[in-house]
Design a protein around this motif. Structure first.
Motif: not given
Length: 206
Positions: A32-42, A49-56, A130-136
């Protein structure tokens, strides 16, 4: 052979559930803190989409629930070991600790990977995705839906690759185990008899 009572089964189940809850709490504390930080900074993460975030989140939390629940169940079982059986298990644990201490770093790493195969596979898959997703997601020429499709395709390919690697690794382990089967005869029964004899002698001395 010890007959497990109904109360012990219930206690074991409670310990396992408690471990699962602890794993869920730990996973949530990480995710939860990691995804909150990602959502705020990235910005790219915010577009997902929300389903993909939930999958993470599931990727992080679900393995911790399973692992902690299993460990809690094993810890409860160990707490119930008594008598000669416990002495034999303690002896084996001491021998294993000495064997582990004698290994080099390379051998320790190889053995750890073999003993934690599922964790290694899951971690490799998650990091790769995660690496591939970040690159794409950094590609400015694709829309968000196109990027999501690309990530999903890559995830499927990585999954197949990881499964093939796991199958090869497992096959190699089985071949090694079969080759060493005749070399590693189990003499546990002999040690148990020795422990029983020693316990009787100690009882007579007292």
């Amino acid at each position: 052979m010890k007959i497990v009572s109904e109360s012990e089964l219930k206690e074991h189940n409670n310990a396992t559930i408690k471990g699962a809850v602890e794993g869920a709490a730990l996973g949530s504390a990480i995710a939860l803190p990691s995804f909150w930080l990602l959502n705020k900074r990235w910005p790219y993460y915010r577009q997902l989409p929300l389903p993909l975030k939930a999958f993470g989140a599931v990727i992080v939390i679900a393995p911790l629930i399973s692992i902690r629940a299993e460990h809690a169940g094993l810890e409860y079982e160990r707490s119930k070991w008594t008598g000669v059986g416990k002495m034999e298990i303690d002896r084996q644990a001491e021998e294993e600790n000495r064997r582990w201490a004698s290994l080099g770093m390379k051998d320790k790493a190889a053995e750890w990977a073999a003993n934690h195969q599922l964790s290694v596979i899951s971690g490799t898959w998650a990091l790769s995705v995660a690496a591939i997703g970040s690159y794409i997601m950094k590609d400015p020429l694709q829309t968000t839906p196109q990027k999501v499709v690309q990530v999903r395709v890559w995830a499927q390919g990585i999954t197949i690759g990881v499964l093939i690697a796991a199958a090869v690794f497992t096959h190699a382990q089985r071949r090694e185990a079969a080759a060493n089967k005749t070399k590693n005869n189990d003499h546990t029964w002999a040690h148990v008899i020795e422990e029983q004899q020693r316990a009787k002698e100690n009882a007579k001395a007292e």
